[in-house]
Design a protein around this motif. Structure first.
Motif, mmCIF file in Angstrom:
data_model
loop_
_atom_site.group_PDB
_atom_site.id
_atom_site.type_symbol
_atom_site.label_atom_id
_atom_site.label_comp_id
_atom_site.label_asym_id
_atom_site.label_seq_id
_atom_site.Cartn_x
_atom_site.Cartn_y
_atom_site.Cartn_z
ATOM 1 N N ALA A 104 8.834 9.148 -11.603
ATOM 2 C CA ALA A 104 8.839 8.467 -10.307
ATOM 3 C C ALA A 104 7.408 8.146 -9.909
ATOM 4 C CB ALA A 104 9.481 9.374 -9.274
ATOM 5 N N PHE A 105 7.251 7.083 -9.128
ATOM 6 C CA PHE A 105 5.951 6.800 -8.540
ATOM 7 C C PHE A 105 5.656 7.846 -7.477
ATOM 8 C CE2 PHE A 105 6.967 2.520 -10.087
ATOM 9 C CZ PHE A 105 5.761 2.185 -10.662
ATOM 10 N N TYR A 106 4.389 8.072 -7.254
ATOM 11 C CA TYR A 106 4.022 8.833 -6.071
ATOM 12 C C TYR A 106 4.249 7.916 -4.879
ATOM 13 C CZ TYR A 106 2.066 12.301 -9.178
ATOM 14 O OH TYR A 106 1.919 13.264 -10.130
ATOM 15 N N THR A 107 4.331 8.502 -3.722
ATOM 16 C CA THR A 107 4.676 7.668 -2.562
ATOM 17 C C THR A 107 3.602 7.754 -1.491
ATOM 18 O OG1 THR A 107 5.951 9.514 -1.692
ATOM 19 C CG2 THR A 107 7.170 7.819 -2.893
ATOM 20 N N THR A 108 3.579 6.741 -0.668
ATOM 21 C CA THR A 108 2.691 6.737 0.492
ATOM 22 C C THR A 108 3.279 7.654 1.541
ATOM 23 O OG1 THR A 108 3.887 4.957 1.555
ATOM 24 C CG2 THR A 108 2.113 4.318 0.064
ATOM 25 N N SER A 109 2.521 7.888 2.598
ATOM 26 C CA SER A 109 3.048 8.733 3.664
ATOM 27 C C SER A 109 4.322 8.122 4.243
ATOM 28 C CB SER A 109 1.996 8.937 4.755
ATOM 29 O OG SER A 109 1.493 7.682 5.146
ATOM 30 N N GLY A 110 4.441 6.797 4.090
ATOM 31 C CA GLY A 110 5.654 6.137 4.568
ATOM 32 C C GLY A 110 6.795 6.175 3.558
ATOM 33 N N GLY A 111 6.555 6.760 2.399
ATOM 34 C CA GLY A 111 7.638 6.894 1.433
ATOM 35 C C GLY A 111 7.731 5.762 0.427
ATOM 36 N N ALA A 112 6.810 4.785 0.508
ATOM 37 C CA ALA A 112 6.874 3.650 -0.425
ATOM 38 C C ALA A 112 6.163 4.019 -1.723
ATOM 39 C CB ALA A 112 6.199 2.439 0.208
ATOM 40 N N PRO A 113 6.655 3.496 -2.862
ATOM 41 C CA PRO A 113 5.944 3.785 -4.105
ATOM 42 C C PRO A 113 4.525 3.244 -4.054
ATOM 43 C CG PRO A 113 7.708 2.181 -4.465
ATOM 44 C CD PRO A 113 7.814 2.623 -3.044
ATOM 45 N N ASN A 159 -7.643 22.446 2.976
ATOM 46 C CA ASN A 159 -6.734 21.748 2.067
ATOM 47 C C ASN A 159 -7.415 20.571 1.369
ATOM 48 O OD1 ASN A 159 -4.607 23.415 2.562
ATOM 49 N ND2 ASN A 159 -3.701 22.126 4.152
ATOM 50 N N GLY A 160 -8.528 20.113 1.918
ATOM 51 C CA GLY A 160 -9.206 18.970 1.316
ATOM 52 C C GLY A 160 -8.610 17.657 1.782
ATOM 53 N N ASN A 161 -9.139 16.583 1.241
ATOM 54 C CA ASN A 161 -8.728 15.250 1.680
ATOM 55 C C ASN A 161 -8.002 14.482 0.593
ATOM 56 O OD1 ASN A 161 -9.790 15.608 4.210
ATOM 57 N ND2 ASN A 161 -11.782 14.715 3.705
ATOM 58 N N GLY A 162 -7.286 15.192 -0.259
ATOM 59 C CA GLY A 162 -6.531 14.487 -1.302
ATOM 60 C C GLY A 162 -5.452 13.622 -0.673
ATOM 61 N N SER A 163 -4.817 12.861 -1.479
ATOM 62 C CA SER A 163 -3.798 11.973 -0.940
ATOM 63 C C SER A 163 -2.492 12.159 -1.717
ATOM 64 C CB SER A 163 -4.294 10.528 -1.056
ATOM 65 O OG SER A 163 -3.285 9.619 -0.711
ATOM 66 N N PRO A 164 -1.551 12.977 -1.226
ATOM 67 C CA PRO A 164 -1.690 13.821 -0.028
ATOM 68 C C PRO A 164 -2.508 15.060 -0.373
ATOM 69 C CG PRO A 164 0.406 14.222 -1.091
ATOM 70 C CD PRO A 164 -0.263 13.148 -1.891
#
Lengths: 541, 1033
Positions: free
Chosen positions: B201-210, A346-351
């Motif tokens: 919309a902003f993309y979000t962090t894994s925690g859901g924050a913009p 999947n790679g290391n993109g974010s996400p």
């Protein structure tokens, strides 16, 4: 007195300088003698120079972007960023620089007192030139040939070569190959030897004869549908002389034979914006079911050519996707990720994006031992099978066709699995060479089993399909097979209009823009100003 | 007046244009180097100072370009020693050689780090005068190397002085970056999201924050254009690749979002994303000199120390110059002039100005490139403070941070602060000239000149790890040795016949150039931590081979010169020169060329009667000259090249550039005529010159069809024609006891046409930006040299053609319109021309009692550039122009998700429906298409380039110097001072006018090569303020 002496000294000095400056050119030749490169080249050096232009290098990016989806040996999940035909441009440049090398070498040999000892070298060069010329001609069709590569002679006419018709190029190459087969000498010890510098066949003249003769067979069969009169006798004659299957030889550039051979371009072609995935067309010929756990896979080459998706599922990308096809992502060819975290596709993109579909095997990009192939024993078997199935130049013989077909499949499977097994980088799912029994099992699979009852229809399709699979690392050759057979290589019938509208128009490459700019008159005479990628080349049915 | 070969002649006797500029005029406003000091002061002399970084190279062209691919800069002759002003390059490389070998086609990839050129290091304080010999007419006697004109520099030799003869000059100058490109600061980073919704919309962090937008987002889930099938590919296949500075994102209203470093910050705009990359620089100069003289002769010794802090961080240089000039009368008949100058320059981190990659091949070193391409409107300068871990190692969180992975921003501060390249130059320039009167009618001159210098580049890249192992080191040393010997015999006789004076000179010269370079690199890892040398290497990979470079050539010459003077008002000079050049094939080593000029002072020849009251002086002059030139070394013998690919290096192949086996010298001939007039007792002087220089048989590598077996062939082909006029007007407007006002105006117009190329050769590429579908400068027959090629708008009956994108393709008409884009011409066409129409300068000098005010303005009218910066900022949504519709001033528009906004736009133009006029475009599309789809600067597909072409006319307040000289009486009272003056100085203060939008830098052109029509990754405009003190003891 001193003053006078000074004046005299100056006067003599000035007059001396005037005389010196007006006469002194004696060091000019040495001053301007090049300190780099070599003013002279030997036959062996030119030979290696010629071979260097046959290495695939950057061409592979073009194959991965366009040729695989055209041949359906693979699929790209979205259109390539690389422009179509970039490999053709690179090959064009390689070939014509090689023609100059070829002409240089023949000019050099002509200056030697005894040219007869270079017969073997000439035969080798004619064989290699035929291989390279035909490869290029199958990309472009008509092209400069008999007038080309002569700028080294500096005549004004040599800078703008005329175009030869593809038929003429084929005939010239056939003639060269026949000359080579007839003139190679395995017994004349006086023949000049390239020695260790023969990176192709290590100066094994018997194998050179097989290579030249096999290439002759392939050339004649490729043009047979268009010119049976010239091709038929060549096929017949070639079949009576040694072919590569005589000693199971596969010809190409083997890293093992070329110390420090640079394979970085292969890695680059997978590492940079490569969107290749396993397509449904190839999957149909390798698995008897669509079971995503791979339980239906019967072809041992499958797990070598490809690997499952990030979830270890064998999910081929639809060869002809629709609007509802889920979008593909992932980064399965990322060298630094895969070498440290093999399972992460999947790679290391974010996400990270998701690798949903089965991929080309990552090890292709990492491998440093698998050869860049010119011609294989397996292909020779398939060519013979085709000749006997259709009765090309010889009487049709379904039984012989079947024998050659089975031998071709066995040779191909054995060759590829052996290469995978011997590759130093192959760790996970390292291939094993199947036993004779396992090969027999594969040959009796209903998809593979030769249809001896219908040798010129379904049987022929099977021959082409297996040849097409064997040409997995020679997609340009598979493209030639596709065109010269009128599209009889495997094609996914589902949503086939997608293929027709997306790739159906790609019949050839446009000439490099340098032709239009710098060889305008001849380019115009050839194209009439319309250099179309949709024009069928002569061998195309 | 000093003329060719250092011969001093009366100005009235010259049949050619020869402009003299005094050393004092050049240093009035404390220029960083003498080329900048010459700006605006000589007609027809064009000086390019790209990007204003002190210590960078300058480009001087006199009367236009004479060579299609080669060096177009004049020869510099310092006290008889020939040098050139080409940019200094590592590896002993030369721009001219690279150009002629076809290695400099893509400007973006070459020579972006500028280490300066010869004229940077020569110390302005040591110059007595400049003589500018324009074109081959005046330079015929310098032979081959003088074909582009000659700048003769005469250094000070001292003289008898009052007092101790000591002088001390000090100047200090602050260099302030002030002219930054204007950008919008309303909308943050983003690319296609703005096409999907009015409220992306902003993309979000894994925690859901913009969170902040990243480059992966650009190529991520929304990389495709909405409405077009995924399989048709990404947005960049439609509009070209944008940089990471793309600012098509949400409006920045201070909302809190998470930054790449994990910190939450307010989402606000940055009004000047460039500013944190620059600082105010400083240059200070100390100069001490001693001068004295007597019966035996004169002597002058000086020492100058210059220190500079650059406008970019961790960049500086210092220079020491020792100069000795003397003139000794050995006897009544014999005189010796000797000069020696030793220069030591040490320069830390010359800025990589416009390059994508640095000289070390590393991403993230080009400040102009990064700031132009990589910084979105929401950029916050936080990387610098995060670059280093506490233990000094590289913070890998910065290296792998997401926003800028391809532009190298994440490496910039490490590379800038931890990777150090020091360029050191040591140069010895020496000259001895002996003249002797052998007989009353015969004298002899002998001259030896030596220019010996070493250029060394030492790179120490700090290890990125705490253990000090992962560093690298390289060392590159070149040595250049230039020797020239001259000898002349001169026989002269006054009244050889009645009213006729005659002089005949016979001379010879020998010129030899030798360069050797050796470079090696230790790529690491090291065995011993933090130790920089070539043997400190610990890797299983073989140590990379060192590289060598050499160049050697020799030119020998003899010449004759006949001067005839009739009744002191008619002067004829005829000369002939034969050169032998080692760079040509043996049968063409020798070549000859003649010259002649005539000067007629008609005010002395005729009785002008009353006209004499206003016409004090009048002279007409006419000259015709030929010149010829060799080539670069090593090109006349066929050599095979080793294949570049590993594994095949034992082979040889035919070279792709076929050498010049049959070339002959390249030649030029020039014609010049002019008039010099003095009015009102020479208070008003006017010089007018017309010239025509025809340079032909140029030796060039021309492209040939690859199917011939080679890509290029070197032949004599091609011709350039330069025609132009120059004028110089000097006037003493007021001359009173306490007040005087002097004006000097000069100007020039040059037309620089490509007259011929080889039959069958349609064009010669000079250079390109991004190649292929980018912007190209090509020479085509009939064009002005400097013509810019690119795609233009395709037009129907004069209207721009618009392509409409539908979901199933371009112009299909099926379903709703997805996007719109201007159609381009099918081929590259002429879109601009870099050659200016008029250049010149105006200087005013006011003297009031002991105050003196000097004001210099210079100007350039006409001449175009393609601004890559403008194209980039328009395409990336950063230019202020791009916010108009986003701010709600567009047409009503409905987004794919049903949201609405006034962001719509109709691209003005017509749809090509097969009719002659087409039909007007009425399709409303998101305004993103207007900018993003029509301006990107990358070259992966044809887009219109003419929309970033601008006429770059400007006028500039170049120099202002206000000087106060202590009155003589006051000086006398001090006893120790002989004179004392103080000046306030301003340089490059502001543009009086410019036609570029968005505060683009009019002098931000890319590099000092022949490619002068492109601009990309410019640095801000820089102005300087300073003062100087000059004291005599």
């Amino acid at each position: 007195m001193i003053k006078k002496k000074q004046q005299k000294f100056l006067l003599i000095g000035v007059i001396g300088l005037i005389l010196f400056a007006s006469s002194c050119t004696k060091n000019f030749s040495s001053i301007n003698y090049p300190w780099q490169g070599s003013p002279n080249a030997t036959v062996s050096q030119l030979y290696v120079g010629f071979i260097s232009n046959m290495a695939l290098g950057g061409l592979q990016v073009g194959y991965n972007s366009w040729v695989y989806p055209i041949t359906q040996q693979g699929v790209v999940y979205t259109r390539a960023d690389y422009s179509y035909g970039s490999d053709g441009d690179a090959d064009w440049s390689n070939f014509y620089h090689n023609l100059a090398n070829y002409n240089s070498m023949f000019t050099l040999i002509a200056t030697y007192p005894d040219t007869s000892i270079y017969t073997n070298v000439k035969a080798m060069m004619k064989t290699l030139r035929a291989y390279h010329a035909l490869k290029l001609s199958d990309e472009f069709g008509d092209m400069p040939f008999s007038d080309a590569g002569k700028a080294i002679y500096y005549g004004t006419n040599n800078f703008t070569p005329t175009y030869d018709k593809q038929q003429s190029i084929y005939l010239q190459c056939l003639s060269d190959l026949q000359w080579a087969v007839d003139n190679f000498s395995t017994t004349d010890v006086s023949q000049y030897s390239i020695g260790n510098e023969d990176f192709v066949l290590q100066n094994n003249i018997s194998q050179w004869i097989e290579f030249a003769n096999s290439l002759r067979l392939r050339t004649a069969i490729t043009m047979y549908a268009k010119d049976p009169t010239d091709a038929g006798p060549q096929i017949a004659d070639a079949l009576t002389k040694p072919l590569l299957d005589a000693d199971n030889t596969n010809v190409g550039l083997y890293p093992a034979n070329i110390p420090n051979m640079d394979l970085s371009a292969r890695q680059y072609s997978f590492g940079t914006e490569c969107r290749l995935r396993m397509g449904t067309t190839m999957w149909e010929w390798m698995s008897s079911t669509n079971a995503q756990d791979g339980s239906g896979i019967f072809d041992p080459r499958c797990t070598m050519f490809f690997e499952p998706n990030n979830d270890t599922l064998w999910n081929p990308f639809p060869q002809n996707p629709t609007a509802s096809t889920p979008a593909e992502g992932g980064d399965p060819y990322n060298y630094s990720i895969r070498t440290t975290d093999w399972a992460n596709k999947n790679g290391n993109g974010s996400p990270p994006t998701q690798n949903l579909y089965a991929d080309f095997n990552f090890y292709w990009s990492a491998d440093v031992t698998i050869p860049e192939l010119f011609l294989t024993t397996a292909q020779v078997h398939f060519l013979k099978a085709e000749a006997y199935a259709l009765g090309m130049g010889v009487a049709a013989s379904p039984a012989t066709a079947q024998t050659e077909y089975n031998a071709g499949v066995a040779a191909s499977v054995t060759f590829w699995t052996t290469e995978g097994m011997n590759s130093s980088v192959w760790v996970v799912d390292r291939p094993t060479v199947p036993t004779a029994g396992q090969i027999q099992t594969m040959l009796s699979n209903p998809i593979v089993q030769f249809d001896i009852a219908n040798p010129s229809t379904h049987g022929l399709q099977q021959i082409y399909a297996q040849e097409w699979i064997d040409l997995f690392r020679q997609p340009w050759e598979a493209w030639t097979l596709l065109r010269r057979t009128g599209g009889m290589t495997p094609m996914d019938p589902n949503n086939a209009s997608y293929y027709t509208s997306t790739y159906g128009g790609y019949q050839r490459y446009q000439y490099p823009s340098s032709e239009q700019t710098y060889n305008e008159v001849n380019w115009m005479a050839e194209t009439g100003g319309h250099d179309s990628i949709g024009t069928k080349i002569w061998i195309t049915q | 007046m000093v003329t060719a070969l250092g011969i001093k002649r009366e100005a009235r006797s010259l049949g050619v244009s020869n402009q003299q500029v005094s050393g004092n005029d050049v240093i009035k406003a404390d220029p960083p180097n003498i080329s900048e000091g010459l700006i605006g002061k000589a007609a027809g002399l064009n000086v390019t100072v790209p990007n204003g970084v002190e210590g960078s190279s300058t480009r001087i062209v006199i009367r236009g370009n004479n060579s299609l691919l080669g060096n177009n800069q004049p020869l510099i002759v310092v006290d008889g020693v020939m040098v050139d002003n080409e940019p200094i390059l590592p590896g002993g490389q030369s721009i001219t050689t690279q150009n002629l070998l076809g290695q400099n086609t893509d400007v973006s990839q070459n020579q972006s780090t500028d280490y300066g050129s010869f004229l940077n290091t020569i110390n302005p304080d040591d110059i007595e005068s400049f003589s500018i010999l324009k074109g081959p007419t005046a330079a015929a006697l310098y032979g081959a190397r003088g074909a582009n004109g000659v700048i003769l520099i005469t250094t000070k030799k001292g003289g008898k002085e009052k007092g101790l003869g000591l002088t001390y000059n000090f100047s200090d100058r602050w260099n302030q970056p002030y002219r930054f490109i204007k950008l919008q600061d309303e909308y943050g980073s983003g690319m296609t999201e703005t096409l999907y919704s009015a409220n992306p919309a902003f993309y979000t962090t894994s925690g859901g924050a913009p969170r902040e937008f990243t480059e992966n987002d650009q190529y991520g889930p929304h990389q495709n254009v909405p409405g077009i099938p995924n399989s048709d590919g990404a947005f960049y296949n439609i509009i070209g690749f944008p940089g990471d500075g793309a600012s098509w994102g949400p409006k920045m209203t201070g909302q809190p979002i998470t930054w790449w470093d994990g910190t939450t910050r307010d989402y606000t705009g940055n009004p000047n994303v460039f500013k944190s990359f620059y600082r105010t620089g400083n240059t200070s100069v100390h100069n001490v000199s001693f001068s004295g003289g007597g019966d035996v002769g004169t002597i002058r010794a000086s020492y100058t120390r210059t220190s500079n802090d650059g406008i970019t961080y961790n960049s500086n240089y210092s220079q020491n110059v020792f100069n000795l000039g003397s003139s000794i009368n050995v006897s009544k008949q014999v005189k010796v002039e000797a000069t020696a100058s030793y220069t030591n320059l040490s320069r830390l981190n010359a800025p990589n100005i416009y390059g994508e990659v640095g000289s070390a091949g590393a991403l993230g070193t080009g400040v102009g490139y990064i700031t132009t391409y990589g910084l979105p409107a929401d950029y916050k300068p936080i990387e610098r403070g995060l670059t280093f871990n506490k233990d000094g190692s590289q913070n890998t969180n910065v290296v792998s941070n997401d926003p800028y992975p391809s532009m190298g921003m994440q490496y910039y501060w490490w590379n800038t602060l931890a990777n150090n390249t020091v360029f050191t130059q040591d140069q010895l320039l020496g000259n001895i000239k002996l003249t002797a009167d052998i007989l009353p009618w015969l004298n002899a001159t002998g001259h030896v000149g030596v220019d010996h210098f070493t250029n060394q580049f030492v790179t120490k890249n700090k290890p990125t790890d705490a253990a000090g192992i992962l560093g690298s080191y390289s060392n590159d040393l070149s040595t250049t040795n230039i020797v020239n010997l001259d000898g002349m015999l001169n026989a002269h006789k006054l009244d050889l016949f009645k009213d006729l004076d005659a002089s005949f000179t016979l001379g010879a010269s020998y010129y030899r150039y030798q360069m050797y370079d050796l470079a090696a690199k230790n790529p690491g890892p090291f065995s011993y931590p933090f130790t920089y040398n070539l043997s400190n290497y610990n890797s299983p990979n073989p140590f990379p081979l060192p590289t060598e470079n050499r160049s050697e050539s020799e030119i020998n010459s003899t010449y004759g010169l006949l001067d005839l003077t009739w009744r002191k008002f008619l002067y004829l000079e005829v000369s002939g020169r034969n050169d032998w050049s080692s760079t040509l094939p043996a049968s063409k080593w020798s070549f000859f060329y003649p010259a002649a000029n005539l000067s007629f002072v008609f005010t002395d020849a005729f009785n002008l009667g009353k006209a004499r009251n206003w016409l004090s002086y009048g002279k007409v002059r006419i000259a015709e000259a030929a010149s010829a030139n060799g080539y670069i070394p090593y090109q006349t013998i066929y050599t095979y090249s080793p294949p570049g690919t590993n594994g095949f290096t034992s082979g040889l192949t035919v070279p792709s550039i076929l050498p010049s086996l049959f070339i002959q010298p390249q030649r030029s001939r020039s014609f010049e005529t002019g008039v010099d007039l003095g009015f009102f007792k020479n208070r008003l002087n006017v010089n007018l010159t017309y010239y025509d220089i025809y340079s032909y048989d140029q030796i060039l590598p021309v492209n040939i069809a690859t199917s011939s077996g080679a890509d290029e062939l070197t032949i004599n082909t091609g011709a350039l024609d330069n025609r132009g006029i120059e004028f110089i007007v000097t006037a003493k407007v007021l001359s009173q006891k306490n007040f005087s006002w002097d004006i000097a105006v000069n100007g020039a117009h040059n037309s620089n046409k490509v007259v011929a190329l080889e039959a069958g050769v349609t064009q010669l590429p000079i250079g390109s930006w991004f190649g292929g579908d980018g912007v190209n400068m090509n020479a085509r027959v009939g064009d002005q040299y400097g013509t810019i090629y690119g795609y233009d708008y395709q037009r129907l009956s004069g209207q721009k053609v618009v392509n409409l994108l539908y979901s199933d393709g371009v112009n299909t008409g099926n379903g709703p319109v997805v996007g719109a884009q201007y159609a381009t011409t099918s081929t590259l066409v002429k879109i601009g021309n870099a050659t200016p129409t008029v250049t010149g300068g105006i200087s005013n000098t006011f003297n009031y009692k002991n105050f003196s005010l000097f004001v210099l303005t210079d100007f350039k009218l006409g001449g175009q550039i393609w601004s890559g910066d403008y194209a980039t900022f328009m395409g990336q949504g950063q230019a202020p122009e791009t916010t108009r519709e986003r701010d709600g001033h567009g047409l009503p528009f409905t987004f794919p998700d049903g949201s609405t906004g006034n962001v719509g736009v109709i691209l003005p133009g017509v749809i090509d429906n097969g009719t002659a006029k087409g039909i007007p475009n009425t399709a409303v599309v998101n305004s993103w298409w207007k900018y993003a789809a029509n301006y990107q600067s990358w070259d992966n597909l044809p887009i219109v380039r003419s929309n970033a072409i601008f006429t770059n006319s400007w006028g500039k307040l170049r120099e202002v110097a206000l000087t106060y000289r202590l009155p003589v009486k006051a000086v006398e009272k001090t006893v120790i001072f002989q004179n004392l003056s103080v000046s306030l100085i301003g340089r490059d203060l502001f543009y009086l006018f410019t036609r570029l939008p968005d505060r683009l830098n009019p002098e931000g052109v890319t590099g000092t090569t022949n490619v002068q029509g492109m601009q990309f990754g410019e640095l801000p405009g820089v102005r300087s303020f300073g003062f100087s003190v000059k004291a005599g003891f």
